[in-house]
Design an enzyme around this catalytic site. Sequence first.
Site, PDB file in Angstrom:
ATOM      1  N   ASN A  89       0.837  -1.200   0.000  1.00 25.73           N
ATOM      2  CA  ASN A  89       0.000   0.000   0.000  1.00 25.73           C
ATOM      3  C   ASN A  89       0.864   1.239   0.000  1.00 25.73           C
ATOM      4  O   ASN A  89       1.988   1.225   0.527  1.00 25.73           O
ATOM      5  CB  ASN A  89      -0.906   0.053   1.238  1.00 25.73           C
ATOM      6  CG  ASN A  89      -1.982  -1.001   1.231  1.00 25.73           C
ATOM      7  OD1 ASN A  89      -2.475  -1.395   0.178  1.00 25.73           O
ATOM      8  ND2 ASN A  89      -2.352  -1.468   2.410  1.00 25.73           N
ATOM      9  N   GLU A  94      -4.793  -9.211   3.903  1.00 26.72           N
ATOM     10  CA  GLU A  94      -5.045  -8.009   3.107  1.00 26.72           C
ATOM     11  C   GLU A  94      -5.168  -8.312   1.619  1.00 26.72           C
ATOM     12  O   GLU A  94      -5.516  -7.435   0.846  1.00 26.72           O
ATOM     13  CB  GLU A  94      -3.954  -6.951   3.357  1.00 26.72           C
ATOM     14  CG  GLU A  94      -4.129  -6.225   4.678  1.00 26.72           C
ATOM     15  CD  GLU A  94      -3.257  -4.989   4.832  1.00 26.72           C
ATOM     16  OE1 GLU A  94      -3.632  -4.099   5.598  1.00 26.72           O
ATOM     17  OE2 GLU A  94      -2.191  -4.917   4.181  1.00 26.72           O
ATOM     18  N   ASN A  98      -3.594 -10.202  17.255  1.00 26.31           N
ATOM     19  CA  ASN A  98      -3.500  -9.269  18.378  1.00 26.31           C
ATOM     20  C   ASN A  98      -4.722  -9.476  19.267  1.00 26.31           C
ATOM     21  O   ASN A  98      -5.517 -10.395  19.040  1.00 26.31           O
ATOM     22  CB  ASN A  98      -3.350  -7.824  17.894  1.00 26.31           C
ATOM     23  CG  ASN A  98      -4.546  -7.336  17.097  1.00 26.31           C
ATOM     24  OD1 ASN A  98      -5.639  -7.916  17.142  1.00 26.31           O
ATOM     25  ND2 ASN A  98      -4.367  -6.259  16.353  1.00 26.31           N
ATOM     26  N   SER A 111       1.874  -3.233  24.641  1.00 29.03           N
ATOM     27  CA  SER A 111       2.688  -2.928  25.823  1.00 29.03           C
ATOM     28  C   SER A 111       2.496  -3.949  26.939  1.00 29.03           C
ATOM     29  O   SER A 111       3.237  -3.936  27.922  1.00 29.03           O
ATOM     30  CB  SER A 111       2.345  -1.530  26.341  1.00 29.03           C
ATOM     31  OG  SER A 111       0.985  -1.461  26.721  1.00 29.03           O
ATOM     32  N   ASP A 160       5.150   5.959  17.113  1.00 26.03           N
ATOM     33  CA  ASP A 160       4.192   5.560  16.067  1.00 26.03           C
ATOM     34  C   ASP A 160       4.022   4.040  16.131  1.00 26.03           C
ATOM     35  O   ASP A 160       4.950   3.296  15.831  1.00 26.03           O
ATOM     36  CB  ASP A 160       4.715   5.989  14.695  1.00 26.03           C
ATOM     37  CG  ASP A 160       3.750   5.660  13.555  1.00 26.03           C
ATOM     38  OD1 ASP A 160       2.705   5.053  13.819  1.00 26.03           O
ATOM     39  OD2 ASP A 160       4.065   6.012  12.402  1.00 26.03           O
ATOM     40  N   ASP A 188       3.434  -5.610  12.383  1.00 23.66           N
ATOM     41  CA  ASP A 188       4.194  -6.083  11.219  1.00 23.66           C
ATOM     42  C   ASP A 188       5.648  -6.336  11.595  1.00 23.66           C
ATOM     43  O   ASP A 188       6.259  -7.301  11.130  1.00 23.66           O
ATOM     44  CB  ASP A 188       4.120  -5.053  10.088  1.00 23.66           C
ATOM     45  CG  ASP A 188       2.705  -4.851   9.584  1.00 23.66           C
ATOM     46  OD1 ASP A 188       1.891  -5.779   9.723  1.00 23.66           O
ATOM     47  OD2 ASP A 188       2.412  -3.762   9.063  1.00 23.66           O
TER      48      ASP A 188
END
Length: 405
Positions: free
Chosen positions: A108, A238, A282, A321, A344, A350
């Site tokens: 992307n 994706e 996740n 975290s 960020d 990834d």
Amino acid sequence: MFTEKRRRLILELLYKNESVYVNDLAPLFNVSKETIRNDLNFLTQKGVIKRCHGGAMIENKTLNAEAINKFDATIIDFFKKIKTYKENTPEKKRKKMSGKVCILGSFNVDIIANVGRFPKGGESILSTDSIIGPGGKGANQALAASKSLADVHFVAKVGKDQFSQFAYDHLSSSCIKSMTLYQHEEAKTGSALIYVSQQDGENMIAIYPGANQCITDEEVFAITPELANADIFLTQLENNFSATLNAITIAHKLGVNVILNPAPYSPDALQCLHMVDFITPNETEASLLSGIEVNNLESAKRAAECIKEQGAGCVIITMGSKGALIFDGKKHEYIQAFKAMSVDTTGAGDAFNGAFAAAIAKGESVVQAARFASAFASLAVEKIGASNMPDHDSALSRLSQYNGK
């Protein structure tokens, strides 16, 4: 140069010279010898050329310009081809892991706005900065695995628009060893609009998949040699799921360990869990896969057990975290997070997946690989941009701080 154009030029050279050689083509097109072999194998499957020692020659003298222009229109019975390939390919011998990773994924163009806070509905706010850069889970993970010193072959599809050359330039100049980059005639190159909050580095993302959703069965089958040569196959969700499922099926049949990062979540993932050796959701994805809300370590354990019961191999739930949890079907192993100055978080997942794949491919245990991946990801969140990955030595240095050894 894109894959289709390179293959067409190879055919033109064959038409003129009747034979070509890998050692000559690799420097001519500035790609690896393995990429050229992949091209020649693909063209051999079309029936227009045949392989010879060190290269290829024309299958018959009737090869002409029309065949060159229309070779990509051949219809392949995909699953029949898988069966044929497997029957003609020796069982993959158990050998020491060599660190080779094949990744099918997305590319992307990321359009990033750094904001003081996320806007409310209908609100316009000023951003402190705007960046256009490379992204996509597949491309990011390929960079992370390459930075972790794996030998990576990356497979993706882009459009024929203003961003396609950007994609090729970025990937070809990166540390990724080799790639297969397909193009779609009509669909645009994928893109992502990203808000990054300056308060805590958290992000909001809207993705336009574009050509990422247009990978064909034929294009998947063409990467079979790369899959057969890999220690690990890593993919996400994706791309169009049919392509992802076909690639997982091939890798599984060839005995290659499969890592699935089920992001962004799709219930389609449940169809392939029985062929997945490692799954890396996740907290949100683990909740959706299991039906158990994951908000702490205990709920993560229950979710991991549920995902395992549905057919997956080893389950690794990443919790930012709060660290990561591993469940191999017998015991749970908690991997603590590394302290980081978060700037960020866009590419954190990834970074973890790419580094984890690289470590597993090099023969590390699941626990060792997850610890290295956690260290690697903690460095990634300190950088701006999802594709801005740390280097291997920095990750090893941070890993040495782990107090759980």
